[in-house]
Design a protein around this motif. Structure first.
Motif, PDB file in Angstrom:
ATOM      1  N   ALA A 171      29.763  -2.640  23.806  1.00 55.07           N
ATOM      2  CA  ALA A 171      30.861  -3.137  24.462  1.00 55.07           C
ATOM      3  C   ALA A 171      31.820  -3.126  23.120  1.00 55.07           C
ATOM      4  CB  ALA A 171      30.587  -4.677  25.074  1.00 55.07           C
ATOM      5  N   ASP A 172      31.734  -3.439  21.770  1.00 61.17           N
ATOM      6  CA  ASP A 172      32.215  -3.215  20.608  1.00 61.17           C
ATOM      7  C   ASP A 172      32.907  -2.321  20.656  1.00 61.17           C
ATOM      8  OD1 ASP A 172      33.546  -4.513  18.958  1.00 61.17           O
ATOM      9  OD2 ASP A 172      32.237  -3.856  17.208  1.00 61.17           O
ATOM     10  N   SER A 204      29.661   6.658  16.987  1.00 60.93           N
ATOM     11  CA  SER A 204      29.319   5.399  16.883  1.00 60.93           C
ATOM     12  C   SER A 204      28.351   5.117  15.793  1.00 60.93           C
ATOM     13  CB  SER A 204      30.175   4.655  17.652  1.00 60.93           C
ATOM     14  OG  SER A 204      29.431   2.755  17.365  1.00 60.93           O
ATOM     15  N   TYR A 206      37.920   2.995  14.665  1.00 66.68           N
ATOM     16  CA  TYR A 206      36.722   2.847  13.288  1.00 66.68           C
ATOM     17  C   TYR A 206      37.886   2.608  11.991  1.00 66.68           C
ATOM     18  CZ  TYR A 206      32.828   2.041  15.943  1.00 66.68           C
ATOM     19  OH  TYR A 206      32.293   1.132  16.931  1.00 66.68           O
ATOM     20  N   VAL A 226      33.007  -0.182  23.200  1.00 69.75           N
ATOM     21  CA  VAL A 226      34.017   0.671  23.993  1.00 69.75           C
ATOM     22  C   VAL A 226      36.337  -0.304  24.078  1.00 69.75           C
ATOM     23  CG1 VAL A 226      34.276  -0.170  26.515  1.00 69.75           C
ATOM     24  CG2 VAL A 226      32.298   0.970  25.940  1.00 69.75           C
ATOM     25  N   ASP A 227      35.795  -1.524  23.346  1.00 72.01           N
ATOM     26  CA  ASP A 227      37.201  -2.605  23.084  1.00 72.01           C
ATOM     27  C   ASP A 227      37.896  -1.851  22.008  1.00 72.01           C
ATOM     28  OD1 ASP A 227      35.668  -4.173  24.946  1.00 72.01           O
ATOM     29  OD2 ASP A 227      35.459  -5.486  23.742  1.00 72.01           O
ATOM     30  N   LYS A 228      37.287  -0.891  21.367  1.00 71.61           N
ATOM     31  CA  LYS A 228      37.167  -0.364  20.058  1.00 71.61           C
ATOM     32  C   LYS A 228      38.071   1.090  20.492  1.00 71.61           C
ATOM     33  CE  LYS A 228      35.968  -2.605  15.901  1.00 71.61           C
ATOM     34  NZ  LYS A 228      34.855  -3.634  15.069  1.00 71.61           N
ATOM     35  N   GLU A 229      37.459   1.696  21.557  1.00 75.85           N
ATOM     36  CA  GLU A 229      37.869   3.021  21.864  1.00 75.85           C
ATOM     37  C   GLU A 229      37.805   3.651  21.216  1.00 75.85           C
ATOM     38  OE1 GLU A 229      42.189   2.598  22.797  1.00 75.85           O
ATOM     39  OE2 GLU A 229      41.754   1.942  24.366  1.00 75.85           O
ATOM     40  N   LYS A 246      25.789  -5.770  23.443  1.00 81.96           N
ATOM     41  CA  LYS A 246      27.282  -6.379  22.845  1.00 81.96           C
ATOM     42  C   LYS A 246      28.260  -5.625  21.989  1.00 81.96           C
ATOM     43  CE  LYS A 246      26.128 -11.275  23.035  1.00 81.96           C
ATOM     44  NZ  LYS A 246      25.118 -11.800  22.095  1.00 81.96           N
ATOM     45  N   GLN A 247      26.890  -4.729  21.092  1.00 84.95           N
ATOM     46  CA  GLN A 247      27.786  -3.412  19.684  1.00 84.95           C
ATOM     47  C   GLN A 247      27.727  -3.038  20.851  1.00 84.95           C
ATOM     48  OE1 GLN A 247      23.419  -2.772  18.508  1.00 84.95           O
ATOM     49  NE2 GLN A 247      23.856  -3.818  16.444  1.00 84.95           N
TER      50      GLN A 247
END
Length: 97
Positions: free
Chosen positions: A87-88, A30, A96, A90-93, A84-85
Motif C-alpha cells: 500500500a505504501d 520497488s 522514491y 501504491v501511495d507513493k506511486e 502495508k508495504q
C-alpha cells in the motif's frame, strides 16, 4: 525506475478479455517489495535445506505439513505487514526520490 511491461501477448490479452477482467497497471519496481524480505520465503528456504524429494507426492506432503505447522496468526501478521508495504508503494506511486 524500472516499469514492468503490461500483458501484451495476443493470447494473454484475448484470454483476459474472455473473462472481462480489468488489467491494472503494474507498479514500478520497488525494493520495498523484494520477495526475499517476505517472511514466508526465507522461513521456507531454511526448512527446505537438505531436503531431497523423490516424487511429486513427497513435495505435496511436505507443503501440507509445512503450512499445517505454522501458527495462523504468525502468517497473518506477515501477510498484513507485506500488504502495508505494498500500500505504501501504491501511495507513493513508485516514486522514491
Amino acid at each position: 525506475m524500472i516499469t514492468p511491461r503490461p500483458h501484451v501477448a495476443k493470447t494473454t490479452k484475448s484470454l483476459l478479455a474472455t473473462f472481462s477482467w480489468t488489467v491494472l497497471a503494474h507498479p514500478s519496481y520497488s525494493p520495498d517489495l523484494a520477495p526475499t524480505n517476505y517472511y514466508l520465503f526465507s522461513d521456507m528456504q531454511q526448512s527446505l535445506e537438505g531436503t531431497d524429494f523423490k516424487t511429486k507426492s513427497d513435495v505435496e506432503n511436505w507443503l501440507v505439513s509445512y503450512f499445517a505447522s505454522k501458527i495462523a496468526r504468525v502468517l497473518e501478521d506477515r501477510y498484513s505487514e507485506f500488504a502495508k508495504q505494498m500500500a505504501d508503494v501504491v501511495d507513493k506511486e513508485g516514486k522514491y526520490y
